[in-house]
Scaffold this motif. Structure first.
Motif, PDB file in Angstrom:
ATOM      1  N   ALA A  74      63.266  31.735  20.074  1.00 41.69           N
ATOM      2  CA  ALA A  74      62.584  32.922  20.290  1.00 41.69           C
ATOM      3  C   ALA A  74      63.427  34.140  19.846  1.00 41.69           C
ATOM      4  CB  ALA A  74      61.846  33.099  21.475  1.00 41.69           C
ATOM      5  N   GLY A  75      64.569  33.928  19.748  1.00 41.70           N
ATOM      6  CA  GLY A  75      65.503  35.006  19.705  1.00 41.70           C
ATOM      7  C   GLY A  75      66.512  35.472  21.007  1.00 41.70           C
ATOM      8  N   TYR A  76      66.263  34.895  21.906  1.00 44.28           N
ATOM      9  CA  TYR A  76      66.777  35.583  23.047  1.00 44.28           C
ATOM     10  C   TYR A  76      67.967  34.706  23.776  1.00 44.28           C
ATOM     11  CZ  TYR A  76      62.567  38.151  23.013  1.00 44.28           C
ATOM     12  OH  TYR A  76      61.616  38.920  22.661  1.00 44.28           O
ATOM     13  N   GLY A  77      68.363  33.728  23.112  1.00 40.15           N
ATOM     14  CA  GLY A  77      69.473  32.772  23.361  1.00 40.15           C
ATOM     15  C   GLY A  77      69.070  31.979  24.821  1.00 40.15           C
ATOM     16  N   ILE A  78      69.910  31.688  25.461  1.00 41.38           N
ATOM     17  CA  ILE A  78      69.876  30.843  26.900  1.00 41.38           C
ATOM     18  C   ILE A  78      70.190  31.890  28.224  1.00 41.38           C
ATOM     19  CG2 ILE A  78      70.833  29.118  28.321  1.00 41.38           C
ATOM     20  CD1 ILE A  78      71.710  27.590  25.696  1.00 41.38           C
ATOM     21  N   ILE A  79      69.086  31.656  28.960  1.00 41.27           N
ATOM     22  CA  ILE A  79      69.101  32.652  30.238  1.00 41.27           C
ATOM     23  C   ILE A  79      69.271  31.571  31.201  1.00 41.27           C
ATOM     24  CG2 ILE A  79      67.853  34.193  31.509  1.00 41.27           C
ATOM     25  CD1 ILE A  79      66.464  34.935  28.683  1.00 41.27           C
ATOM     26  N   GLU A  80      70.394  31.972  32.108  1.00 43.25           N
ATOM     27  CA  GLU A  80      70.520  31.018  33.322  1.00 43.25           C
ATOM     28  C   GLU A  80      70.378  32.079  34.541  1.00 43.25           C
ATOM     29  OE1 GLU A  80      74.231  28.758  33.604  1.00 43.25           O
ATOM     30  OE2 GLU A  80      74.175  28.923  31.263  1.00 43.25           O
ATOM     31  N   ILE A  81      69.421  31.240  35.459  1.00 48.37           N
ATOM     32  CA  ILE A  81      69.294  32.489  36.683  1.00 48.37           C
ATOM     33  C   ILE A  81      69.706  31.474  37.816  1.00 48.37           C
ATOM     34  CG2 ILE A  81      67.319  33.652  38.170  1.00 48.37           C
ATOM     35  CD1 ILE A  81      65.712  33.650  35.456  1.00 48.37           C
ATOM     36  N   PRO A  82      70.754  32.072  38.467  1.00 47.15           N
ATOM     37  CA  PRO A  82      71.659  31.146  39.297  1.00 47.15           C
ATOM     38  C   PRO A  82      70.947  31.174  40.758  1.00 47.15           C
ATOM     39  CG  PRO A  82      72.499  33.618  38.996  1.00 47.15           C
ATOM     40  CD  PRO A  82      71.444  33.379  38.177  1.00 47.15           C
ATOM     41  N   GLY A  83      69.992  31.784  41.168  1.00 56.09           N
ATOM     42  CA  GLY A  83      69.193  31.828  42.287  1.00 56.09           C
ATOM     43  C   GLY A  83      67.768  32.273  42.371  1.00 56.09           C
TER      44      GLY A  83
END
Length: 167
Positions: A74-83
């Motif tokens: 979708a053009g946004y890369g990888i998003i990591e949410i740590p909590g």
């Protein structure tokens, strides 16, 4: 006398066979979990700050502590949410910008491997954004990833597969 014991044994065997039929399968539990999240995510009326926060926290409880979203296609890369607290902040931020939202989860295909699962589905979102005229419509195929923790299926992330409205 022997026939009475035989009847009890048959009744017991029938009960053992029938019990699993009445219990929810893991696939049904997963789909019910996604349906709960979908229902909580919808916005059908104006929400007070307290209502939005309460719904946000209810949604976040259905996710693992750490989540990963692969939105590369979708053009946004990888998003990591740590909590969960960070997840709550992102959900609340989105809810504060949206005035109405209807969500759909169509054609789910569930694959379970031990304590993990993947659900490929077509998700739809129809809504309106605060300060903008008209409505938006998004239709995407995504893969939702889940992990079973303490008997509950929790969302551990998602992967965007394709935008169904793109040529």
């Amino acid at each position: 006398m022997l026939s009475r014991y035989w009847l009890f044994a048959l009744a017991g065997l029938a009960a053992l066979i029938a019990v699993p039929l009445f219990l929810d399968s893991e696939e049904e539990k997963i789909l019910a979990q996604l349906e709960r999240i979908r229902g909580l995510g919808e916005i059908t009326a104006a929400e007070s700050g307290v209502q939005a926060l309460t719904r946000t926290r209810s949604i976040a409880r259905h996710f693992t502590d750490q989540t990963v979203y692969d939105l590369t296609s979708a053009g946004y890369g990888i998003i990591e949410i740590p909590g969960r607290q960070e997840l709550e902040q992102k959900i609340l931020s989105g809810r504060n910008r949206i005035t109405a939202l209807e969500l759909g989860l169509d054609e789910p295909l569930v694959a379970i491997e031990g304590n993990t699962a993947r659900v490929e589905l077509r998700g739809t979102a129809l809504g309106s954004i605060r300060g903008e005229q008209g409505q938006f419509l998004d239709i995407h195929t995504i893969e939702v990833r889940l992990r079973k923790e303490d008997g509950d299926w929790l969302v551990s992330g998602a992967r965007h597969l394709r935008d169904e409205r793109a040529p």
